[in-house]
Design a protein around this motif. Structure first.
Motif, PDB file in Angstrom:
ATOM      1  N   LEU A  87       0.818  -1.218   0.000  1.00 57.80           N
ATOM      2  CA  LEU A  87       0.000   0.000   0.000  1.00 57.80           C
ATOM      3  C   LEU A  87       0.847   1.261   0.000  1.00 57.80           C
ATOM      4  O   LEU A  87       0.324   2.358   0.190  1.00 57.80           O
ATOM      5  N   ASN A  94      -6.189   4.343   2.965  1.00 62.15           N
ATOM      6  CA  ASN A  94      -6.212   2.922   2.627  1.00 62.15           C
ATOM      7  C   ASN A  94      -5.384   2.114   3.619  1.00 62.15           C
ATOM      8  O   ASN A  94      -5.783   1.031   4.038  1.00 62.15           O
ATOM      9  N   ILE A  97      -7.404   1.657   6.676  1.00 60.38           N
ATOM     10  CA  ILE A  97      -8.383   0.556   6.563  1.00 60.38           C
ATOM     11  C   ILE A  97      -7.677  -0.789   6.718  1.00 60.38           C
ATOM     12  O   ILE A  97      -8.168  -1.691   7.418  1.00 60.38           O
ATOM     13  N   GLY A 101      -8.358  -3.783   9.383  1.00 61.69           N
ATOM     14  CA  GLY A 101      -8.453  -5.195   9.034  1.00 61.69           C
ATOM     15  C   GLY A 101      -7.490  -6.023   9.861  1.00 61.69           C
ATOM     16  O   GLY A 101      -7.850  -7.062  10.419  1.00 61.69           O
ATOM     17  N   ILE A 104      -8.636  -6.308  13.532  1.00 56.25           N
ATOM     18  CA  ILE A 104      -9.748  -7.256  13.674  1.00 56.25           C
ATOM     19  C   ILE A 104      -9.206  -8.679  13.617  1.00 56.25           C
ATOM     20  O   ILE A 104      -9.575  -9.546  14.414  1.00 56.25           O
ATOM     21  N   SER A 108      -9.348 -11.359  16.754  1.00 55.72           N
ATOM     22  CA  SER A 108     -10.076 -12.615  16.588  1.00 55.72           C
ATOM     23  C   SER A 108      -9.147 -13.803  16.768  1.00 55.72           C
ATOM     24  O   SER A 108      -9.545 -14.840  17.296  1.00 55.72           O
TER      25      SER A 108
ATOM     26  N   PHE B 250     -15.792   3.657  12.183  1.00 57.58           N
ATOM     27  CA  PHE B 250     -14.909   2.778  11.420  1.00 57.58           C
ATOM     28  C   PHE B 250     -15.712   1.954  10.417  1.00 57.58           C
ATOM     29  O   PHE B 250     -15.269   1.715   9.306  1.00 57.58           O
ATOM     30  N   LEU B 253     -16.443   4.115   7.556  1.00 51.23           N
ATOM     31  CA  LEU B 253     -15.211   4.336   6.804  1.00 51.23           C
ATOM     32  C   LEU B 253     -14.923   3.135   5.898  1.00 51.23           C
ATOM     33  O   LEU B 253     -14.569   3.292   4.726  1.00 51.23           O
ATOM     34  N   ILE B 254     -15.122   1.944   6.459  1.00 51.53           N
ATOM     35  CA  ILE B 254     -14.907   0.735   5.656  1.00 51.53           C
ATOM     36  C   ILE B 254     -15.881   0.707   4.472  1.00 51.53           C
ATOM     37  O   ILE B 254     -15.495   0.406   3.350  1.00 51.53           O
ATOM     38  N   ILE B 257     -14.601   3.326   1.827  1.00 55.56           N
ATOM     39  CA  ILE B 257     -13.365   3.004   1.115  1.00 55.56           C
ATOM     40  C   ILE B 257     -13.544   1.742   0.274  1.00 55.56           C
ATOM     41  O   ILE B 257     -13.123   1.689  -0.874  1.00 55.56           O
ATOM     42  N   LEU B 290     -12.165 -13.288  12.120  1.00 57.14           N
ATOM     43  CA  LEU B 290     -10.804 -13.591  11.682  1.00 57.14           C
ATOM     44  C   LEU B 290     -10.733 -13.481  10.157  1.00 57.14           C
ATOM     45  O   LEU B 290      -9.857 -12.817   9.594  1.00 57.14           O
ATOM     46  N   PHE B 292     -12.940 -11.978   8.206  1.00 57.70           N
ATOM     47  CA  PHE B 292     -13.302 -10.628   7.742  1.00 57.70           C
ATOM     48  C   PHE B 292     -12.097  -9.690   7.797  1.00 57.70           C
ATOM     49  O   PHE B 292     -11.867  -8.906   6.884  1.00 57.70           O
ATOM     50  N   GLY B 293     -11.320  -9.777   8.891  1.00 52.24           N
ATOM     51  CA  GLY B 293     -10.121  -8.936   9.013  1.00 52.24           C
ATOM     52  C   GLY B 293      -9.167  -9.177   7.868  1.00 52.24           C
ATOM     53  O   GLY B 293      -8.687  -8.232   7.224  1.00 52.24           O
ATOM     54  N   ALA B 294      -8.915 -10.446   7.571  1.00 51.75           N
ATOM     55  CA  ALA B 294      -8.005 -10.779   6.478  1.00 51.75           C
ATOM     56  C   ALA B 294      -8.578 -10.307   5.145  1.00 51.75           C
ATOM     57  O   ALA B 294      -7.864  -9.748   4.306  1.00 51.75           O
ATOM     58  N   LEU B 296     -10.523  -7.820   4.586  1.00 50.47           N
ATOM     59  CA  LEU B 296     -10.402  -6.364   4.495  1.00 50.47           C
ATOM     60  C   LEU B 296      -9.033  -5.983   3.941  1.00 50.47           C
ATOM     61  O   LEU B 296      -8.914  -5.140   3.046  1.00 50.47           O
ATOM     62  N   VAL B 297      -7.982  -6.627   4.485  1.00 45.02           N
ATOM     63  CA  VAL B 297      -6.620  -6.321   4.040  1.00 45.02           C
ATOM     64  C   VAL B 297      -6.444  -6.692   2.572  1.00 45.02           C
ATOM     65  O   VAL B 297      -5.935  -5.903   1.763  1.00 45.02           O
ATOM     66  N   ILE B 300      -8.359  -4.295   0.182  1.00 40.72           N
ATOM     67  CA  ILE B 300      -7.798  -2.945   0.055  1.00 40.72           C
ATOM     68  C   ILE B 300      -6.488  -2.984  -0.745  1.00 40.72           C
ATOM     69  O   ILE B 300      -6.148  -2.038  -1.440  1.00 40.72           O
ATOM     70  N   ILE B 301      -5.770  -4.106  -0.682  1.00 41.46           N
ATOM     71  CA  ILE B 301      -4.531  -4.215  -1.452  1.00 41.46           C
ATOM     72  C   ILE B 301      -4.844  -4.401  -2.939  1.00 41.46           C
ATOM     73  O   ILE B 301      -4.245  -3.746  -3.799  1.00 41.46           O
ATOM     74  N   PRO B 304      -7.634  -0.996  -4.529  1.00 37.67           N
ATOM     75  CA  PRO B 304      -7.429   0.249  -3.775  1.00 37.67           C
ATOM     76  C   PRO B 304      -8.506   1.292  -4.061  1.00 37.67           C
ATOM     77  O   PRO B 304      -8.735   2.177  -3.249  1.00 37.67           O
TER      78      PRO B 304
END
Lengths: 287, 328, 422
Positions: A87, A94, A97, A101, A104, A108, B250, B253-254, B257, B290, B292-294, B296-297, B300-301, B304
């Motif tokens: 990024l 970005n 964000i 992620g 979270i 978890s 947040f 924001l998610i 974006i 778990l 969902f977090g991954a 999200l990353v 966004i990568i 973008p």
């Protein structure tokens, strides 16, 4: 008077934690310009890794501390490589964000692996002694001494080693550093390693007197963020001073006025300071 | 102004009709509930897009203003005031607070502005939990009445108890919001927002009053967020500090974006896509967050520019491919 | 096209015929829904509630399920995480109701119970809301399809205060958790304790969910020289508070709000060593109640879920037995109002089947005695069971007659305003 001293002592102990956690964050934010909102969660993970070494494997406190430091350092490198490096050229929002992620994910992960119950680590130094009429726990004193040692060590590293000065060079002028042949990617990785390792040290020192829970990093991470902004992004003295100010404000506000509103005092103070000095106490004037 | 090609217009028309007829084909209460909430979130997210996406100021107090709207409507309607008065009054209060906060906060820039607004958001959240006399403390306010029935000349009295009525109420506000934002953003005045986002010193140099413009964007965004919050309070029937928390910010924001920043459709798409994905992931149980977090990353990568950006890229690829085919 | 339609129609017929055969021969499922915090700060609490339900469903199914109008049903627990977010809780409830057909839905937090009470009476999507919350605020909302499970916390406020008074404690300092529950507890205790003639020398609440150090509040509270501290929130941090208070040199006693469990603090935090706790009044340690059912329940629960047993688990467990019996009595698994109406017919429960037998139901509150445990000089003392809904001595004696007695337990009468009946 004793009560006042007791509160100040608590405040200083907290300030020490805040200072080292914020220190790691200010390096990442100032040098790499990455808003690593997941920093507090690295601290949380540090606590759980310490628990793993002490509680599950049965190692001693000091070896566990060193091992946690190494594990978290490596995790920091991993995180930089996987989450933030792709990024680099994107807007900061970005990366923010991505940080949400990541946090979270980490929270978890702790929940799945260690469960929701608070976990305790046996205190290696449970002794108490009295000084000036206040009760001081040995482990609490150790937190303060550990933090000061770490701050001093980091200072020596930044000023007197080639790697340290390289990091500073990148902080001051990224393009210039690249032109001079500095491998910016390597500097990023090292900075992240140092940043997460310091968070881990804070967690290792504190975990014997506190309780571990998956959500313990959220509030601390936010406070570290605020301290970094308060001190001025990338400013090491700013992070240290900001950390101690916040610790003492909280202890006195929480002890004397209202525990419910103690964060209001701290956060309110930040708003007021920034409206007077929009780039923080030690912040550089905007370029 | 950019005119859209005819097929795009047709697509919007089809979407509009599909939205109007939704209660006829929605499969069950559960999906309907998610849709209604997404419509509400779309209102708040569109407003956030105005300040973050179009004006480039990362306000992290959005949830707090949503909360002011929610608590405003809760307190006023519980005091016996009609919903139709309580809603605009609450939104105006939020706008006023927005002015008071915006004047000092907008002196800061970038990360600093983000953190100042975040701090304000956290303070409002703490107040919501502890100012017991006003907000009911952490229990919050419950038993909030539904919007007062409206008497319309042809349709008779409309009540807002059923999901269908709530849906149309929310949809009406969403369309109003999108229409208003569209008019604003594609006006000459709207262009100054983007000028500030792209280069603030330059905008200043060509004579734009950047501070006032930023303040107007900030306050408008807060006004709309509070409207969404007010609707939320009357539909859910209970508010607690979670309706004013930074976690809500947040989430918005998610949505912005991942939906696609600085596009009107992006905010709406994000507000629908993310909650639906979250519900879809329920089967994962303990591993849901778990994953969902991954996710999200990863998203966004690889996207973008969000989902809208992804769609656009796909569209371009198809166009290039077709051109190549023609030239062969 | 036409052909496809025909095929589809036939398939449908076959399937429905098959399902009819199945329901005749095999047991059908009655879905019991649960929405609550399974991640985030309330996760431990949410899981305790859910575990109790799961175990109850397993036990009921093992014993052959339930029989409603001659038809066999097994119970199935379906659970979703709401992280105490009202929107998510409503979504989950809608999903449970319309997708899984659940007509009974459990929820353990007032912040999400209140919005659920807005939708559980809607025609066509009604469900029986089983609310696990001890706040009397629930009783303030009129609702025909809600049942609240635990005793009102005000019963504990009064019972704990009485025992503390008998012990000769007078000066209290409060370091209770922040949050809706803690705020109400502090308010109720302040009111009751000062009315009794006691004194409150300090009130320093702390956030038990986010704080990990309580020395700031504790130093301030101890500076006022209290004889005992009212503390509590979730059990783990409450144990930490006890430890930190002792480290600061506090020698007095502790009163634990009912959310904090003596079991957990004594057995898990202090590993069975009562010397740090020394003098404590709180909810009884479940195992200290003299009942074979409880001993058996505790053993199986801890083996199955690998966590310490709590009252939440036991009370939820017993409540599902009441619901299952009520379904049988009402002759329906799908009419929430009929099920609720039948609950009163299947109570009181017998102490031989469930760990915490319910004595009856009053409007929407299930009636179960408040059980208090005492630790003095580092040893467990006699336990107390308080009957809080009896209007007068007569009513109390009638209830007392039906209860299991033991020299280890003293049954007492403690009327709590707002909950009295004949």
């Amino acid at each position: 008077m004793e009560l006042f001293l007791q509160q100040v002592f608590n405040g200083i102990m907290f300030g020490s934690t805040y200072a080292i956690v914020a220190l790691g964050l200010t390096l990442v934010m100032g040098i790499l310009n990455i808003p690593n909102f997941a920093h507090g969660h690295l601290y949380m993970l540090g606590g759980y890794i310490t628990f793993f070494f002490i509680g599950t494997l049965g190692l001693g406190f000091w070896p566990s501390l060193v091992l946690t430091l190494i594990v978290l350092g490596l995790l920091g490198v991993l995180m930089e490589r996987i989450v933030y490096r792709p990024l680099t050229d994107q807007p900061h929002i970005n990366a923010f964000i991505a940080a949400i992620g990541a946090l979270i994910f980490l929270e978890s992960l702790a929940l799945v692996v260690w469960g929701p119950q608070g976990l305790r680590i046996p205190n290696p130094y449970p002794q108490n002694f009295e000084l000036l009429g206040i009760t001081i726990g040995l482990q609490r004193l150790l937190v303060i001494i550990g933090a000061i040692t770490l701050i001093f060590g980091l200072h020596v590293f930044m000023k007197h080693t080639i790697l340290g000065t390289t990091i500073e060079a990148v902080a001051q002028n990224r393009e210039g550093a690249m032109l001079n042949g500095i491998n910016v990617n390597r500097v990023s990785a090292v900075t992240f390693a140092i940043s997460s390792a310091t968070a881990a040290v804070a967690a290792s020192f504190l975990s014997p007197i506190f309780m571990l829970s998956p959500s313990m990093g959220a509030i601390l991470g936010m406070k570290a963020f605020i301290i970094v902004i308060l001190g001025g992004m990338g400013s090491i003295p700013g992070a240290i001073l900001g950390g101690y100010i916040l610790g003492v404000i909280e202890a006195l506000g929480g002890g004397y006025i209202s525990a419910a509103y103690k964060d209001v005092f701290a956060f309110g103070a930040l708003i007021i300071i920034l409206t007077v000095k929009p780039t923080g106490i030690f912040g550089k004037k905007e370029a | 102004m950019i005119t859209k090609p005819i097929h795009t217009r047709l697509m919007y028309l089809a979407l509009f009709i599909a939205a109007l007829l939704l209660p006829l084909y929605v499969p069950d209460d559960y999906i309907f509930q998610i849709v209604i909430m997404s419509v509400l979130y779309a209102i708040a997210t569109s407003a956030m897009n105005l300040i973050i996406g179009f004006t480039g100021q990362a306000s992290l107090a959005h949830g707090a203003f949503f909360g002011i709207g929610a608590y405003g409507v809760a307190i006023l309607t519980k005091a016996g005031i009609s919903f139709w008065v309580a809603l605009p009054v609450s939104a105006l209060i939020a706008a006023l607070v927005g002015v008071l906060v915006g004047i000092p906060a907008l002196r800061t820039r970038g990360h600093y502005f983000a953190i100042v607004t975040l701090c304000f958001g956290v303070i409002m959240w703490i107040l919501a939990g502890n100012w017991i006399e006003l907000t009911g403390g952490h229990n919050g306010i419950f038993g909030i009445p539904q919007p007062t029935p409206v008497r319309l000349p042809w349709l008779g009295e409309i009540e807002f108890f059923s999901q269908t009525a709530q849906y149309y109420l929310a949809l009406g506000f969403l369309l109003l919001t999108l229409f208003g934002l569209h008019r604003l953003i594609f006006s000459v005045f709207g262009l100054t927002f983007m000028a500030i986002r792209n280069n603030e010193p330059l905008a200043d140099a060509v004579g734009i009053n950047t501070f006032t413009t930023k303040l107007i964007a900030f306050v408008s965004a807060n006004f709309i967020a509070a409207l969404a919050g007010g609707l939320y309070a009357s539909m859910i029937g209970a508010v607690s500090p979670s309706a004013a928390s930074h976690m809500l910010t947040f989430n918005f924001l998610i949505f912005v974006i991942l939906g696609g920043i600085a596009t009107l459709s992006g905010a709406v798409i994000g507000a629908f896509a993310i909650p639906i994905i979250m519900e879809f992931l329920q089967f994962l149980g303990d591993y849901r967050m778990l994953f969902f977090g991954a996710l999200l990353v990863v998203v966004i990568i690889f996207f973008p520019q969000g989902l809208v950006g992804g769609l656009r890229r796909l569209n371009q690829r198809i166009a290039v491919w077709r051109q190549n085919k023609v030239s062969e | 096209m036409k052909k496809m339609k025909q095929v589809a129609l036939r398939l449908l017929l076959v399937l429905s015929a098959l399902s009819m055969v199945c329901t005749g021969a095999w047991a059908a499922e009655a879905v019991i829904g649960f929405t609550g915090p399974l991640s985030g700060p309330g996760a431990g609490y949410g899981r305790d509630n859910l575990n109790g339900l799961k175990m109850a469903a397993d036990d009921i199914n093992k014993a052959g399920g339930i029989t409603v109008k001659g038809k066999k049903y097994t119970l199935k627990i379906e659970s979703y995480d709401d992280m105490i977010d009202p929107t998510a809780a409503v979504n989950n409830a809608r999903r449970l109701r319309s997708r899984s057909g659940a007509r009974v839905i459990y929820n353990p937090v007032f912040n999400t119970i209140a919005p659920l009470m807005q939708i559980n009476e809607q025609r066509g999507s009604d469900f029986l809301l089983m609310a696990y919350s001890s706040t009397p605020k629930i009783e303030a909302i009129k609702n025909d399809t809600t049942v609240s499970i635990p005793p009102p916390f005000t019963a504990y406020v009064q019972a704990f205060s009485d025992i503390a008074w008998e012990k000769g404690w007078r000066k209290a300092a409060m370091v209770v958790t922040l949050g809706a529950y803690g705020d109400e507890w502090r308010e109720a205790f302040k009111h009751y304790w000062t009315k009794k003639g006691g004194e409150i020398v300090a009130d320093k609440p702390a956030n038990y969910y986010t704080d990990t150090d309580f020395s700031a509040q504790l130093s301030a509270a101890l500076a006022a020289n209290p004889e005992f501290l009212l503390i509590g929130g979730p059990s783990e941090p409450t144990g930490l508070v006890i430890e930190q208070a002792r480290n600061l040199g506090f020698k007095g006693g502790f009163m634990l709000v009912d959310q904090a469990k003596m079991d957990y603090i004594a057995d898990v935090v202090f590993k069975g060593d009562l010397s740090t706790m020394k003098d404590v009044i709180g909810i009884v340690r479940v195992l200290n109640l003299p009942s074979q059912v409880i001993a058996d329940f505790t053993k199986r629960y801890e083996e199955t879920y690998k966590v310490h047993v709590t009252f939440e688990a036991a009370l939820n467990y017993s409540s599902l037995f009441a619901v299952a019996k009520a379904m049988e009595a009402a002759g329906t698994v799908s009419d929430p109002k009929a099920i609720k109406a039948a609950i009163s017919k299947v109570l009181p429960q017998s102490g031989d089947t469930v760990p915490t037998p319910y004595q009856g139901i009053l409007f929407q509150k299930l009636l179960v005695e408040g059980s208090v445990g005492v630790i003095a000089d580092g040893k467990y003392q006699k336990n107390y069971q308080y009957i809080w809904w009896a209007k007068d001595e007569n009513a109390f004696n009638k209830i007392k007659e039906k209860m299991v007695t033991s020299p280890n337990v003293e049954i007492r009468w403690m009327p709590v305003e707002g909950y009295l009946q004949q």
